[in-house]
Scaffold this motif. Structure first.
Motif: not given
Length: 204
Positions: A172-173, A8-10, A54-55, A99-103
């Protein structure tokens, strides 16, 4: 050993984490950065960027100098960029990231949804020389000459393409897992791994 990881993150710069790892004193099922742990070193190199739900996300090439349990996942969390879909080593207070970590569902760019139910980590490259090829440094032989001989050893190399679910996650990314840039980064990391092992070879 060289791994691919989506985090996660740039993350715009390479990061090296040199922190000892051991059992988490709060949970024996987890590992953690602890003062009493065993030495561990992980090199993270960002190679591509995208978005999931969108992350922002970053595709990392990870090179290990040590092989501790959960090393990449713990060091990534310690550095502030937990792996996508990692249900254990999350980022506290990261808002939508957590919130999206365990998506269970990822929405691809074309609107198609698919599930991804494991941490985004893949062992892609393994290389090592035959232990029988190592020769001790001879009396009177310079260190530079000896290291040069070690560097010329034949290395067995094994490459594992990313599995289908990881490729789907990349699509997807908006990240191309077939790119020449990614292939070059993996090869460069493998060479760096070989050089680091030569430097660590026992000096008899």
């Amino acid at each position: 050993r060289v791994y691919l990881a989506m985090v996660w993150g740039k993350i715009q710069r390479p990061v090296t984490v040199h922190k000892p790892l051991g059992r988490d004193p709060r949970s024996r099922l987890r590992m953690a950065v602890v003062d009493f742990g065993k030495p561990a070193v992980t090199h993270f190199t960002p190679v591509a960027y995208g978005q999931l739900n969108e992350i922002p996300v970053t595709l990392m090439v990870c090179r290990l100098e040590t092989g501790r349990t959960h090393q990449i996942r713990v060091h990534a969390q310690h550095a502030g960029f937990a792996l996508v879909a990692d249900p254990v080593y999350k980022l506290r207070g990261a808002g939508s990231h957590s919130a999206a970590t365990a998506m269970q569902t990822v929405l691809a760019e074309d609107g198609e949804a698919f599930s991804f139910n494991r941490q985004a980590l893949h062992a892609t490259h393994l290389s090592f020389p035959s232990p029988s090829d190592f020769e001790p440094r001879q009396q009177g032989q310079s260190l530079k000459e000896w290291e040069s001989e070690l560097g010329e050893l034949h290395w067995s190399e094994f490459i594992a393409p990313a599995p289908d679910d990881f490729y789907s996650l990349g699509r997807a990314a908006g990240i191309d897992l077939h790119s020449f840039e990614l292939e070059d980064a993996v090869i460069e990391a493998a060479k760096a791994h070989q050089q680091s092992l030569v430097r660590k070879a026992p000096n008899y």
